[in-house]
Scaffold this active site. Sequence first.
Site, mmCIF file in Angstrom:
data_model
loop_
_atom_site.group_PDB
_atom_site.id
_atom_site.type_symbol
_atom_site.label_atom_id
_atom_site.label_comp_id
_atom_site.label_asym_id
_atom_site.label_seq_id
_atom_site.Cartn_x
_atom_site.Cartn_y
_atom_site.Cartn_z
ATOM 1 N N GLU A 101 11.141 -10.883 -1.825
ATOM 2 C CA GLU A 101 11.630 -11.094 -3.185
ATOM 3 C C GLU A 101 13.079 -11.555 -3.153
ATOM 4 O O GLU A 101 13.851 -11.163 -2.276
ATOM 5 C CB GLU A 101 11.498 -9.806 -4.006
ATOM 6 C CG GLU A 101 10.058 -9.357 -4.194
ATOM 7 C CD GLU A 101 9.951 -8.004 -4.879
ATOM 8 O OE1 GLU A 101 10.901 -7.208 -4.738
ATOM 9 O OE2 GLU A 101 8.940 -7.755 -5.540
ATOM 10 N N ARG B 56 18.562 -1.688 -6.820
ATOM 11 C CA ARG B 56 17.311 -0.934 -6.714
ATOM 12 C C ARG B 56 16.183 -1.696 -6.028
ATOM 13 O O ARG B 56 15.030 -1.282 -6.086
ATOM 14 C CB ARG B 56 16.857 -0.469 -8.099
ATOM 15 C CG ARG B 56 16.573 -1.567 -9.097
ATOM 16 C CD ARG B 56 16.182 -0.933 -10.418
ATOM 17 N NE ARG B 56 15.692 -1.896 -11.385
ATOM 18 C CZ ARG B 56 15.115 -1.568 -12.529
ATOM 19 N NH1 ARG B 56 14.926 -0.293 -12.817
ATOM 20 N NH2 ARG B 56 14.704 -2.479 -13.373
ATOM 21 N N HIS B 57 16.502 -2.820 -5.381
ATOM 22 C CA HIS B 57 15.494 -3.600 -4.668
ATOM 23 C C HIS B 57 15.813 -3.693 -3.182
ATOM 24 O O HIS B 57 16.978 -3.809 -2.789
ATOM 25 C CB HIS B 57 15.384 -5.020 -5.243
ATOM 26 C CG HIS B 57 14.672 -5.086 -6.550
ATOM 27 N ND1 HIS B 57 15.335 -5.036 -7.755
ATOM 28 C CD2 HIS B 57 13.355 -5.199 -6.853
ATOM 29 C CE1 HIS B 57 14.454 -5.118 -8.748
ATOM 30 N NE2 HIS B 57 13.248 -5.208 -8.223
ATOM 31 N N ARG C 205 8.563 -7.305 1.375
ATOM 32 C CA ARG C 205 8.433 -8.217 0.231
ATOM 33 C C ARG C 205 9.583 -9.207 0.243
ATOM 34 O O ARG C 205 10.748 -8.809 0.215
ATOM 35 C CB ARG C 205 8.405 -7.430 -1.081
ATOM 36 C CG ARG C 205 7.195 -6.493 -1.126
ATOM 37 C CD ARG C 205 6.957 -5.918 -2.496
ATOM 38 N NE ARG C 205 5.747 -5.117 -2.461
ATOM 39 C CZ ARG C 205 4.710 -5.235 -3.290
ATOM 40 N NH1 ARG C 205 4.746 -6.152 -4.236
ATOM 41 N NH2 ARG C 205 3.663 -4.474 -3.178
ATOM 42 N N GLU D 249 10.913 2.333 -12.554
ATOM 43 C CA GLU D 249 9.536 2.524 -12.104
ATOM 44 C C GLU D 249 9.518 3.095 -10.691
ATOM 45 O O GLU D 249 10.253 2.645 -9.813
ATOM 46 C CB GLU D 249 8.798 1.177 -12.124
ATOM 47 C CG GLU D 249 7.376 1.224 -11.577
ATOM 48 C CD GLU D 249 6.773 -0.150 -11.379
ATOM 49 O OE1 GLU D 249 5.862 -0.271 -10.541
ATOM 50 O OE2 GLU D 249 7.226 -1.120 -12.040
ATOM 51 N N SER E 222 3.003 2.486 -8.899
ATOM 52 C CA SER E 222 1.986 1.640 -9.516
ATOM 53 C C SER E 222 0.637 2.069 -8.961
ATOM 54 O O SER E 222 0.503 2.295 -7.748
ATOM 55 C CB SER E 222 2.236 0.160 -9.208
ATOM 56 O OG SER E 222 1.279 -0.651 -9.851
ATOM 57 N N ARG F 12 12.995 4.767 -3.823
ATOM 58 C CA ARG F 12 13.263 4.969 -5.250
ATOM 59 C C ARG F 12 13.124 6.436 -5.645
ATOM 60 O O ARG F 12 13.851 6.935 -6.507
ATOM 61 C CB ARG F 12 12.338 4.095 -6.103
ATOM 62 C CG ARG F 12 12.707 2.619 -6.075
ATOM 63 C CD ARG F 12 11.974 1.838 -7.138
ATOM 64 N NE ARG F 12 12.464 0.462 -7.209
ATOM 65 C CZ ARG F 12 12.218 -0.358 -8.219
ATOM 66 N NH1 ARG F 12 11.483 0.054 -9.238
ATOM 67 N NH2 ARG F 12 12.689 -1.582 -8.222
#
Length: 434
Positions: free
Chosen positions: A213, A219-220, A211, A357, A360, A408
């Site tokens: 991002e 945490r990414h 990703r 989180e 998903s 995570r």
Amino acid sequence: MRNRTYTADAEPGDTVTVAGWVHEVRDLGGIAFLILRDTSGKIQVKFEKDEMDDDLVETGLGVHRESVISVTGEVAEEPRAPTGVEVTPESLDVIAEAEAQLPLDPSGKVDAELSTRLDNRTLDLRKDEVKAIFEIRAEVQRAVREQFRDLRATEINTPKIVATGTEGGTELFPITYFGKEAFMNQSPQLFKQLMVGSGLERVFEVGPIFRAEEHNTPRHLNEATSIDFESAFIDHTEAMDVCEAVVKAGYEAVEENCQDELEALGLEDEFEAPSGEFPRLSYEEAIQRINATGKLDEQLVWGDDLPTEGEKALGEDVGEHYFITDWPSEIKPFYIKDHDDDETLSTGFDMMHPNMELVSGGQREHRFDHLVAGFEQQGLDPDAFEYYTKMFKYGMPPHAGFGLGGERLIMTMLGLENIREAVLFPRDRQRLSP
């Protein structure tokens, strides 16, 4: 190396050859000790200077820390030794000499910044507490795979080079593929859905996702491990059941099989596998409980995504793993099915640790016309996903699934401060090497 004995297997009375790294050398005058370390533990090598060959003593005491050596000798009981036994060497070979100055201290006596540790990951993993993280990670993945297989799911491997993104948008890494534009895959979502329409029906994958991002937080990651599941003939509630079982299986395996690793991390007394069913809160209830904490500057309203501080406030309120269900349709991806009796509500769910989180998921839209309409509502071109949508014309069963963030899961399980600690060689905005 033939006839090598792991240090943990060295028994008094045996003559063994052990091999590993020089952890420490202590010279006490007439007697000296070298601590040799391998993946199974440590063992003391004793040098009685007046009774041993001078060259052997000189070699053993002159070798730099972290050099690779092999030692052959007899094992004897020694209660004062770190592991209760020691080796008196008959021979010692220096296999690979280390430089005197090391970029970090694998003994852990001198702390190093995370960036230094990541730049020198090979040395970093010589520390018991760092190695323990990855032994636990491996055990979690083993347990997760076993749980999926117990649920009659087939492990698959989907493409990581794709022509279109899973969810559209700009969070894609473009690459050149024989003169054509392609992308690193964000998720195996579309491919695992295609598989539930095949003869496999129920599938899982543990693999990388990418990703692009811009986040640069503890945490990414831009490359992460996703633990994915998809099954025909189940709905979102049954997918949540599977998700909960998989997470619990990971915790239980660590509790049962990783006590040494937990001890290395100082968690042996506080680690506990979750018990009982995870609470299931509706999105509406979640925002009400967040607002009631009074910890946000502005109250959340219907349709808002949950900000990080909102997740944290709710996590503190709930105090355990939990699900958030019945999200507004408008903020969930096109492939998530809406409730039949209320099209404003999706069957999408998130599973949360109190800190963040983790998952998903949801029931997927299996009806061709509704799926195409979902593409158009989110501004995506259905023709760009024709390889995916056309299979929904040929008998696609109802299905549901989820994606669980592997790093995570480990980060929250072990209370790590930075997700990069759960990755051997993390990839983020600044880090492309090693």
